[in-house]
Write a protein that holds these residues in place. Sequence first.
Motif, PDB file in Angstrom:
ATOM      1  N   HIS A  50       0.846  -1.193   0.000  1.00 29.03           N
ATOM      2  CA  HIS A  50       0.000   0.000   0.000  1.00 29.03           C
ATOM      3  C   HIS A  50       0.878   1.238   0.000  1.00 29.03           C
ATOM      4  CE1 HIS A  50      -2.679   3.177   1.364  1.00 29.03           C
ATOM      5  NE2 HIS A  50      -3.688   2.425   0.936  1.00 29.03           N
ATOM      6  N   MET A  60      -1.774  -4.332   2.337  1.00 30.02           N
ATOM      7  CA  MET A  60      -3.220  -4.517   2.396  1.00 30.02           C
ATOM      8  C   MET A  60      -3.569  -5.818   1.689  1.00 30.02           C
ATOM      9  SD  MET A  60      -4.537  -2.080  -0.651  1.00 30.02           S
ATOM     10  CE  MET A  60      -4.061  -2.488  -2.328  1.00 30.02           C
ATOM     11  N   PRO A  69      -8.905  -3.326   0.480  1.00 33.07           N
ATOM     12  CA  PRO A  69      -7.909  -2.249   0.373  1.00 33.07           C
ATOM     13  C   PRO A  69      -8.116  -1.109   1.363  1.00 33.07           C
ATOM     14  CG  PRO A  69      -9.465  -2.143  -1.446  1.00 33.07           C
ATOM     15  CD  PRO A  69      -9.753  -3.421  -0.706  1.00 33.07           C
ATOM     16  N   GLN A  89      -5.336  -1.012   6.074  1.00 36.04           N
ATOM     17  CA  GLN A  89      -3.888  -1.105   5.937  1.00 36.04           C
ATOM     18  C   GLN A  89      -3.298  -1.804   7.161  1.00 36.04           C
ATOM     19  OE1 GLN A  89      -1.917   2.657   4.771  1.00 36.04           O
ATOM     20  NE2 GLN A  89      -3.999   3.475   4.652  1.00 36.04           N
TER      21      GLN A  89
END
Length: 138
Positions: free
Chosen positions: A31, A47, A52, A55
């Motif tokens: 990420h 992620m 998504p 994190q």
Amino acid sequence: MITNIAITSVFVKDVDASKAFYIDVLGFAEHTDITLSDGSYRWCTVMHPSQPELQVHLTVPGPPHSPEMVDAITRALDEGGMHGLGLSVDDCRKTYDDLLAKGVEFIQAPEERPYGVEAVARDNSGNWMVLVEPRPFS
């Protein structure tokens, strides 16, 4: 109003090695990975591609924690006593076989539980990872 959880942190022994483990072994994606220009701080998150918005911050124990706390966290990592992530899987036994073949250490093989099938592994820093194939229960 709080709308969701966006970041969770996992203490690791080595950010580069853990980033590779989470991406290459577990199937996560990068990420963010930035280091301050003076090299004093690194912010590295991964992620899961299907989630998504969450994190996972991979961080080595350090300031602002006290030296005593850093020592305690480091000892806990070395002993394999830190909790890490709970991961949902669609087939716990297959995921167990796949990860075992990739060299992942398991401390509990898949077992039936009232809430599904559960296995417990360690990441490359010793953090526990609970893998659960969930099923409804009452």
